[in-house]
Design a protein around this motif. Structure first.
Motif, mmCIF file in Angstrom:
data_model
loop_
_atom_site.group_PDB
_atom_site.id
_atom_site.type_symbol
_atom_site.label_atom_id
_atom_site.label_comp_id
_atom_site.label_asym_id
_atom_site.label_seq_id
_atom_site.Cartn_x
_atom_site.Cartn_y
_atom_site.Cartn_z
ATOM 1 N N THR A 1 -124.565 -103.811 -53.669
ATOM 2 C CA THR A 1 -123.106 -103.890 -53.771
ATOM 3 C C THR A 1 -122.677 -105.254 -54.294
ATOM 4 O O THR A 1 -121.795 -105.358 -55.154
ATOM 5 C CB THR A 1 -122.459 -103.627 -52.403
ATOM 6 N N LEU B 1 -123.459 -105.415 -57.928
ATOM 7 C CA LEU B 1 -122.459 -104.649 -58.668
ATOM 8 C C LEU B 1 -121.192 -105.464 -58.860
ATOM 9 O O LEU B 1 -120.608 -105.483 -59.953
ATOM 10 C CB LEU B 1 -122.152 -103.350 -57.924
ATOM 11 N N MET B 2 -120.763 -106.170 -57.823
ATOM 12 C CA MET B 2 -119.562 -107.001 -57.939
ATOM 13 C C MET B 2 -119.773 -108.110 -58.957
ATOM 14 O O MET B 2 -118.885 -108.387 -59.783
ATOM 15 C CB MET B 2 -119.196 -107.593 -56.574
ATOM 16 N N LEU C 1 -119.611 -106.626 -62.335
ATOM 17 C CA LEU C 1 -118.246 -106.183 -62.619
ATOM 18 C C LEU C 1 -117.367 -107.368 -63.017
ATOM 19 O O LEU C 1 -116.556 -107.268 -63.941
ATOM 20 C CB LEU C 1 -117.666 -105.480 -61.400
ATOM 21 N N VAL D 1 -124.575 -98.405 -60.413
ATOM 22 C CA VAL D 1 -123.843 -97.652 -59.396
ATOM 23 C C VAL D 1 -124.562 -96.345 -59.076
ATOM 24 O O VAL D 1 -124.520 -95.866 -57.931
ATOM 25 C CB VAL D 1 -122.380 -97.399 -59.836
ATOM 26 N N LEU E 1 -116.416 -95.010 -55.543
ATOM 27 C CA LEU E 1 -116.605 -96.048 -56.552
ATOM 28 C C LEU E 1 -117.407 -95.517 -57.732
ATOM 29 O O LEU E 1 -117.115 -95.848 -58.893
ATOM 30 C CB LEU E 1 -117.306 -97.255 -55.936
ATOM 31 N N THR F 1 -114.331 -102.019 -55.138
ATOM 32 C CA THR F 1 -115.556 -102.789 -54.919
ATOM 33 C C THR F 1 -115.327 -103.844 -53.844
ATOM 34 O O THR F 1 -116.203 -104.096 -53.002
ATOM 35 C CB THR F 1 -116.027 -103.450 -56.229
#
Length: 345
Positions: A199, A202-203, A206, A272, A294, A332
């Motif tokens: 996670t 992913l952030m 992003l 994801v 998400l 997120t």
């Protein structure tokens, strides 16, 4: 999906208020995207934070405002045939964007003063709320600093300043959401360490993708290679590293910036999907639901981006893509907040 845990009335009141403020900032991001795509951002050549809340109300006032615009590079080099009536159509977008910014300031300052005077702000949050208010004021200054870059020689704002302006808006929105969730949901949800790490990865990706999106918008890189999945019948297009020095390609070369943004989208979808697979067991229901939502949002954002590109960046699809990015970021943040402390390994 979000379960409100706290029973404290003050924490609830301020938490809901901060969520409302985050929604207003989201609207600001959407309106800002539409303002950019309609090429309205340089229509107001002066900045009057206090007195500029009303638009021109008479023929004389419109003529005076239009005369100021006539002295700008945008009018002289691009819109020299524009009439007053045509000018109004771009003026109202930028005026609305600025008025919404002022409204956000009022909607933050007045409740803050109320909660402060009534001593309803929980311990440790006064400095946080003041800092958020400071960030909001800084965003207004940064917006004018961005506009100024398009009022000097070329009728285009600096893509660096545009990226900074968009990024700060999303930082403010994320900070509002995070603090609201801290107030409303003090306890974290059960999660596994690999899911939490993914996670966070992913952030990070992003954030990088949003920064690249800002550069794409600032350089108008979306108006080249309006095909998918290839760029001019090539996966790796010519001219990718044509600039000197080499590192400038990643910031100033429209071809490279669009290519990087595409690659970032592919990697986000793969990441994801992997996160969704890893979350099948060993996580709470809230975390699993958050990851599922998400995943759907990212896929939808990817599709919107492709359609927008193929349609040559129309205003509606371009605005939806910018707003979609903000929505993905918000969820997120929510997902990270659920997992902010590991409970199980």
């Amino acid at each position: 999906m979000m379960v409100i845990q706290t029973q404290d009335k003050d924490r609830r009141a301020i938490g809901y208020w901060l969520l409302f403020m985050a929604f207003m900032v989201f609207l600001m991001v959407v309106v800002g995207g539409a303002t950019r795509l309609t090429e309205s951002g340089l229509s107001m050549t002066t900045w009057k934070p206090i007195t500029g809340i009303l638009p021109p109300l008479s023929v004389t006032e419109w003529e005076a405002e239009f005369s100021l615009y006539k002295n700008s590079p945008e009018f002289k080099l691009k819109n020299y045939t524009m009439t007053v009536e045509e000018f109004k159509s771009i003026f109202y977008w930028e005026w609305g964007h600025r008025v919404l910014g002022r409204l956000i300031g009022l909607c933050f300052a007045l409740p803050l003063a109320y909660f402060w005077v009534r001593k309803r702000i929980p311990e440790g949050y006064k400095s946080t709320l003041l800092f958020l208010f400071f960030l909001g004021g800084s965003q207004g200054l940064l917006g004018w600093y961005m506009v100024q870059s398009g009022l000097v020689n070329e009728p285009a704002v600096s893509h660096y300043r545009l990226t900074a302006h968009l990024s700060l808006a999303l930082v403010i929105m994320s900070a509002l959401i995070w603090n609201a969730l801290n107030l409303l949901n003090p306890a974290p949800s059960e999660t596994r360490k690999p899911v939490k790490i993914l996670t966070h990865c992913l952030m990070a990706l992003l954030v990088l993708q949003i920064l690249m999106g800002g550069l794409v918008a600032g350089l108008k890189a979306g108006h080249i290679f309006n095909s998918f999945p290839l760029m001019n019948d090539q996966f790796v297009p010519d001219g990718l590293f044509s600039m000197e020095p080499f590192h400038s390609n990643f910031f100033d070369n429209a071809i490279t910036v669009q290519f990087d943004h595409r690659i970032g989208a592919y990697v986000l979808i793969l990441l994801v999907a992997f996160l969704f697979w890893k979350s099948r067991t060993g996580v709470s229901k809230n975390v699993k639901q958050g990851i599922t939502l998400l995943s759907c949002l990212l896929i939808a954002q990817f599709i919107i981006g492709v359609v927008m590109l193929l349609k040559h960046i129309p205003v509606d699809w371009g605005t939806a893509h910018q707003g979609g990015g903000a929505v993905v970021l918000a969820f997120t943040v929510y997902l990270m907040h659920l997992q902010r402390r590991s409970i199980s390994k």
